[in-house]
Scaffold this motif. Sequence first.
Motif, PDB file in Angstrom:
ATOM      1  N   GLY A   1       0.795  -1.224   0.000  1.00  0.00           N
ATOM      2  CA  GLY A   1       0.000   0.000   0.000  1.00  0.00           C
ATOM      3  C   GLY A   1       0.825   1.269   0.000  1.00  0.00           C
ATOM      4  O   GLY A   1       0.359   2.325   0.428  1.00  0.00           O
ATOM      5  N   ARG A   2       2.051   1.187  -0.504  1.00  0.00           N
ATOM      6  CA  ARG A   2       2.897   2.390  -0.589  1.00  0.00           C
ATOM      7  C   ARG A   2       2.172   3.506  -1.347  1.00  0.00           C
ATOM      8  O   ARG A   2       2.265   4.661  -0.996  1.00  0.00           O
ATOM      9  CB  ARG A   2       4.199   2.024  -1.309  1.00  0.00           C
ATOM     10  N   TYR A   3       1.439   3.125  -2.402  1.00  0.00           N
ATOM     11  CA  TYR A   3       0.798   4.130  -3.255  1.00  0.00           C
ATOM     12  C   TYR A   3      -0.720   4.200  -3.042  1.00  0.00           C
ATOM     13  O   TYR A   3      -1.478   4.539  -3.954  1.00  0.00           O
ATOM     14  CB  TYR A   3       1.147   3.858  -4.720  1.00  0.00           C
ATOM     15  N   ALA A   4      -1.141   3.875  -1.808  1.00  0.00           N
ATOM     16  CA  ALA A   4      -2.565   3.971  -1.459  1.00  0.00           C
ATOM     17  C   ALA A   4      -3.056   5.409  -1.629  1.00  0.00           C
ATOM     18  O   ALA A   4      -2.276   6.357  -1.536  1.00  0.00           O
ATOM     19  CB  ALA A   4      -2.764   3.531  -0.007  1.00  0.00           C
ATOM     20  N   TYR A   5      -4.368   5.545  -1.831  1.00  0.00           N
ATOM     21  CA  TYR A   5      -4.974   6.875  -2.028  1.00  0.00           C
ATOM     22  C   TYR A   5      -4.460   7.914  -1.036  1.00  0.00           C
ATOM     23  O   TYR A   5      -3.977   8.977  -1.418  1.00  0.00           O
ATOM     24  CB  TYR A   5      -6.509   6.740  -1.923  1.00  0.00           C
ATOM     25  N   GLY A   6      -4.537   7.583   0.244  1.00  0.00           N
ATOM     26  CA  GLY A   6      -4.191   8.554   1.283  1.00  0.00           C
ATOM     27  C   GLY A   6      -2.700   8.868   1.345  1.00  0.00           C
ATOM     28  O   GLY A   6      -2.302   9.853   1.978  1.00  0.00           O
ATOM     29  N   ASN A   7      -1.868   8.049   0.716  1.00  0.00           N
ATOM     30  CA  ASN A   7      -0.417   8.282   0.743  1.00  0.00           C
ATOM     31  C   ASN A   7       0.064   9.138  -0.415  1.00  0.00           C
ATOM     32  O   ASN A   7       1.244   9.496  -0.447  1.00  0.00           O
ATOM     33  CB  ASN A   7       0.346   6.946   0.666  1.00  0.00           C
ATOM     34  N   GLN A   8      -0.812   9.426  -1.365  1.00  0.00           N
ATOM     35  CA  GLN A   8      -0.321  10.061  -2.601  1.00  0.00           C
ATOM     36  C   GLN A   8       0.376  11.404  -2.370  1.00  0.00           C
ATOM     37  O   GLN A   8       1.446  11.644  -2.950  1.00  0.00           O
ATOM     38  CB  GLN A   8      -1.450  10.175  -3.634  1.00  0.00           C
ATOM     39  N   PRO A   9      -0.168  12.270  -1.487  1.00  0.00           N
ATOM     40  CA  PRO A   9       0.547  13.536  -1.277  1.00  0.00           C
ATOM     41  C   PRO A   9       1.948  13.330  -0.695  1.00  0.00           C
ATOM     42  O   PRO A   9       2.914  13.951  -1.156  1.00  0.00           O
ATOM     43  CB  PRO A   9      -0.366  14.293  -0.296  1.00  0.00           C
ATOM     44  N   SER A  10       2.097  12.450   0.285  1.00  0.00           N
ATOM     45  CA  SER A  10       3.422  12.301   0.892  1.00  0.00           C
ATOM     46  C   SER A  10       4.387  11.601  -0.056  1.00  0.00           C
ATOM     47  O   SER A  10       5.592  11.874  -0.048  1.00  0.00           O
ATOM     48  CB  SER A  10       3.329  11.589   2.240  1.00  0.00           C
ATOM     49  N   ILE A  11       3.882  10.733  -0.913  1.00  0.00           N
ATOM     50  CA  ILE A  11       4.756  10.101  -1.912  1.00  0.00           C
ATOM     51  C   ILE A  11       5.207  11.145  -2.950  1.00  0.00           C
ATOM     52  O   ILE A  11       6.364  11.147  -3.373  1.00  0.00           O
ATOM     53  CB  ILE A  11       4.027   8.927  -2.603  1.00  0.00           C
ATOM     54  N   ALA A  12       4.320  12.017  -3.312  1.00  0.00           N
ATOM     55  CA  ALA A  12       4.716  13.082  -4.256  1.00  0.00           C
ATOM     56  C   ALA A  12       5.851  13.890  -3.643  1.00  0.00           C
ATOM     57  O   ALA A  12       6.835  14.221  -4.314  1.00  0.00           O
ATOM     58  CB  ALA A  12       3.522  13.980  -4.569  1.00  0.00           C
ATOM     59  N   GLN A  13       5.723  14.193  -2.375  1.00  0.00           N
ATOM     60  CA  GLN A  13       6.773  14.957  -1.695  1.00  0.00           C
ATOM     61  C   GLN A  13       8.087  14.162  -1.676  1.00  0.00           C
ATOM     62  O   GLN A  13       9.164  14.719  -1.920  1.00  0.00           O
ATOM     63  CB  GLN A  13       6.326  15.284  -0.268  1.00  0.00           C
ATOM     64  N   TRP A  14       7.993  12.883  -1.416  1.00  0.00           N
ATOM     65  CA  TRP A  14       9.191  12.025  -1.409  1.00  0.00           C
ATOM     66  C   TRP A  14       9.855  12.045  -2.795  1.00  0.00           C
ATOM     67  O   TRP A  14      11.076  12.177  -2.904  1.00  0.00           O
ATOM     68  CB  TRP A  14       8.778  10.590  -1.042  1.00  0.00           C
ATOM     69  N   ASN A  15       9.052  11.959  -3.826  1.00  0.00           N
ATOM     70  CA  ASN A  15       9.598  11.999  -5.185  1.00  0.00           C
ATOM     71  C   ASN A  15      10.253  13.352  -5.482  1.00  0.00           C
ATOM     72  O   ASN A  15      11.299  13.412  -6.139  1.00  0.00           O
ATOM     73  CB  ASN A  15       8.491  11.739  -6.214  1.00  0.00           C
ATOM     74  N   LEU A  16       9.630  14.415  -4.996  1.00  0.00           N
ATOM     75  CA  LEU A  16      10.192  15.753  -5.235  1.00  0.00           C
ATOM     76  C   LEU A  16      11.502  15.931  -4.465  1.00  0.00           C
ATOM     77  O   LEU A  16      12.414  16.624  -4.938  1.00  0.00           O
ATOM     78  CB  LEU A  16       9.176  16.825  -4.853  1.00  0.00           C
ATOM     79  N   ALA A  17      11.610  15.294  -3.312  1.00  0.00           N
ATOM     80  CA  ALA A  17      12.883  15.328  -2.582  1.00  0.00           C
ATOM     81  C   ALA A  17      13.962  14.650  -3.428  1.00  0.00           C
ATOM     82  O   ALA A  17      15.121  15.082  -3.452  1.00  0.00           O
ATOM     83  CB  ALA A  17      12.738  14.644  -1.226  1.00  0.00           C
ATOM     84  N   GLY A  18      13.574  13.609  -4.154  1.00  0.00           N
ATOM     85  CA  GLY A  18      14.516  12.946  -5.061  1.00  0.00           C
ATOM     86  C   GLY A  18      14.939  13.867  -6.194  1.00  0.00           C
ATOM     87  O   GLY A  18      16.110  13.902  -6.593  1.00  0.00           O
ATOM     88  N   LEU A  19      13.988  14.643  -6.688  1.00  0.00           N
ATOM     89  CA  LEU A  19      14.331  15.621  -7.736  1.00  0.00           C
ATOM     90  C   LEU A  19      15.282  16.669  -7.163  1.00  0.00           C
ATOM     91  O   LEU A  19      16.291  17.023  -7.785  1.00  0.00           O
ATOM     92  CB  LEU A  19      13.056  16.285  -8.272  1.00  0.00           C
ATOM     93  N   ALA A  20      14.969  17.134  -5.968  1.00  0.00           N
ATOM     94  CA  ALA A  20      15.827  18.132  -5.313  1.00  0.00           C
ATOM     95  C   ALA A  20      17.246  17.596  -5.192  1.00  0.00           C
ATOM     96  O   ALA A  20      18.225  18.298  -5.490  1.00  0.00           O
ATOM     97  CB  ALA A  20      15.266  18.472  -3.926  1.00  0.00           C
ATOM     98  N   ASN A  21      17.349  16.359  -4.780  1.00  0.00           N
ATOM     99  CA  ASN A  21      18.647  15.722  -4.612  1.00  0.00           C
ATOM    100  C   ASN A  21      19.441  15.724  -5.921  1.00  0.00           C
ATOM    101  O   ASN A  21      20.631  16.015  -5.941  1.00  0.00           O
ATOM    102  CB  ASN A  21      18.389  14.299  -4.124  1.00  0.00           C
TER     103      ASN A  21
END
Length: 499
Positions: A289-309
């Motif tokens: 459930g990493r990509y469950a409905y309720g997790n989508q905002p925090s996963i987007a943030q995690w992905n953006l941290a990867g872009l920042a990196n």
Amino acid sequence: MEQATTDDAMFPFDNSYARLPERFFARLPPTPVAEPSLIRLNERLAHELGLSPERLTTPAGIAVLAGNQVPAGAEPLAMAYAGFQFGSWVPQLGDGRAILLGELIGRDGVRRDVQLKGSGRTPFSRSGDGRAALGPVLREYIISEAMAALGIPSTRSLAAVATGERIRRETYLPGAVLTRVAQSHIRVGTFQFFAGRRDEEGVRVLADHVIARHYPEAAESDNPVLALLGAVMERQAALIARWQLVGFIHGVMNTDNMSIAGETIDYGPCAFMDSYHPDTVYSSIDRRGRYAYGNQPSIAQWNLAGLANALLPLIADDQHAAVELATELIQSFSTRFAQHYQPGLLRKLGLASAQDGDLKLAQDLLQRMAENRADFTLTFRRLGALVDSTSKDDASVRGLFEDPAAFDEWLVRWRERIRAESRTPAEIRSDMRSVNPAFIPRNHGVEEAIEAAVERGDFEPFEELVEVLAYPYEDQPTRARYAAPPRPEQVVRETFCGT
Ligand code: AMP
Ligand code: MG
């Protein structure tokens, strides 16, 4: 006779990605297929792009859409990218079954990629066959076009072509090619491809390209790359808020599936929720459930941290300073997301004037919906009719709750709150209807349409579904059955990417 000029080319290509350094991609044409036949051309989109639907539906046009003929002006290539898949780093992914034909500038002046998906093997295919099965192609067509009609940024589907070939998955399945149109196919993972190889020059060239193409205002900033990161984040915050507000679950939010331009991209095992619950997951491969409905905002943030990196070396020479700047920016994601999501949620409830306690009222409804398995789409759609109605209509909404009394209590408070709005009930109702769709691509409807096409070669249900979903905010009384939630035996619990 005169040679064909660019004026009468089938696609007026104007390519920019193909001008980037050769290590950004592999140049190769699509692999021809046995027997192309057109399933559907998106005529409206063709017009928007300044293309001729008449020409695209001739045998020569279909040959292009199948990858059997490379059109004039195309510079076919497979893009390189990397990505974090379910949190694990994969240094090289790339277009394993897609070919970018080129870019064109639409009637709106926007540059867009034209890509064939399912177009054969490339140097990035690894063990894959480079092909796409008919089912997933129809799925992407239906859902991406439904998203666009809902007003949510998305890649588009210009055409679907059957290949006349069978491809091997668990069984043999008919093959197809999707012509996909996107503001670009550059992903968070494209930056990570270069960063992962310590190719700072590659990151810089890509950042310059992306700023010029998607975020020209960032070039004016004192720190253009930091401004780029902020602008990408802003579009993602807006996008994910839109997903949450219609109950869309992407299913595979890996960094290689996150578009730099802020469009929904790579429709795999994605799905719209029927009954509301934040833990909802449909994807068969998302076991935890990493990509469950309720997790989508925090996963987007995690992905953006990867872009920042990936961008750190370009943000400041002093890497400590770069980390500090990037971290502060990425931490503001939740606030930015809320700035899009919260007003959107209140608008779904007909509340425009923003009073204390509004958010609590909204969250209380969501909690009652979760506890009572209420249908997400219909609860909001039907609520609009209760603004100025007598209690006998309440049944249309309360009946969606396992315990209707849970809704009754909330309704009393909502009606009271609605009276404090300065607009007339008719105005409120009409605004609610413009943000609460009646029609979403419901899983059971999508599956039915795909099954008819794949099992029986019957494309009627697919065609009809695409037509209904083109007007999601209209009532379409003759097509009411498409608005209905699944009967118990129709509920789809799992979706597959089918790649
Ligand atoms: P996806 O899950 O479709 O976003 O794809 C993840 C990666 O797998 C990308 O690099 C794709 O190009 C690659 N891929 C997926 N399906 C195939 C296929 N049938 N053949 C070759 N590569 C594929
Ligand atoms: Mg992908």
